[in-house]
Design an enzyme around this catalytic site. Sequence first.
Site, mmCIF file in Angstrom:
data_model
loop_
_atom_site.group_PDB
_atom_site.id
_atom_site.type_symbol
_atom_site.label_atom_id
_atom_site.label_comp_id
_atom_site.label_asym_id
_atom_site.label_seq_id
_atom_site.Cartn_x
_atom_site.Cartn_y
_atom_site.Cartn_z
ATOM 1 N N SER A 1 -49.344 -22.391 57.042
ATOM 2 C CA SER A 1 -48.948 -20.962 56.368
ATOM 3 C C SER A 1 -50.137 -20.065 56.575
ATOM 4 O O SER A 1 -51.126 -20.275 56.750
ATOM 5 C CB SER A 1 -48.757 -21.185 54.724
ATOM 6 O OG SER A 1 -49.125 -19.985 54.022
ATOM 7 N N TYR B 1 -52.520 -24.606 46.946
ATOM 8 C CA TYR B 1 -51.614 -24.472 48.073
ATOM 9 C C TYR B 1 -52.222 -24.164 49.304
ATOM 10 O O TYR B 1 -52.017 -24.770 50.364
ATOM 11 C CB TYR B 1 -50.367 -23.778 47.803
ATOM 12 C CG TYR B 1 -49.507 -23.287 48.807
ATOM 13 C CD1 TYR B 1 -48.230 -24.160 49.170
ATOM 14 C CD2 TYR B 1 -49.700 -22.186 49.577
ATOM 15 C CE1 TYR B 1 -47.605 -23.890 50.161
ATOM 16 C CE2 TYR B 1 -48.826 -21.990 50.737
ATOM 17 C CZ TYR B 1 -47.611 -22.764 50.910
ATOM 18 O OH TYR B 1 -46.963 -22.551 51.865
#
Length: 255
Positions: free
Chosen positions: A148, A161
Amino acid sequence: MDYTKLMDFTGKVVFVSGSSRGIGEAIVRAYAANGADVIVSSRDQGACDAVAESIRADGGKATGKACHAGRMEDIGRVFDWIKETYGRLDVLVNCGGTNPFYGNIGETPEDAFDKTIDVNLKGPFYLSAKAVEMMQSQGGGAIVNVASINGIKPGHLQGIYSMTKSAMINMTQAFAREYGKDKIRVNAICPGFIDTKMTAVFTANDKLVDQYTSSFPIQRVGKPEDMVGGVLYLSSDAAGFTTGTTLTMDGGHLA
């Protein structure tokens, strides 16, 4: 060199974790459309079977196989099954992920911390380790990790995350360095703001979406299908001299 076959996956066995919906589903469908024998995997056997059945209805080769990427016993069982059923694995795509906590990083509950680490990092690590073992014995293969842009620059209120995705990028480089000699290539993509179940809390608000994407060079939310080309390229013969790299696919957000 036959340039017409650089993106041909005919005869290749491809396992995509987290592929019963979202980015993973788009990826597994693309592999099947390009000739691969695909394994659709997530925690939900019924959801895996539904995607696999749909792929077969379109003329592709697909089997659904449940595997919780955060459970070591599931990973062991699925790789035993792959070996028994196919005898090889040509491509692993680590796409399973979770983001159970939005909030200040110092307030992350322990259960959310553990779940995020297990699913986003521990699972992909051991899936990769098992894949490498099989690929070494067969003379090579490819792994693509779905990280990501939050692994490059932490997302707002998404600290844990973001940490796992940063570690995944480093993990990609470590595996690439250690197993290139075995003809195993390991790369990653970094999606940006993509319309998935995980981002639904944002994409449901048109005003928020417009405000957020107005600064992007490509001023829209990405679609799962936008991620397909990068993954197929990195695992194909077209990327035969590419390993340890991270491809940012974010509409120019980080530019």
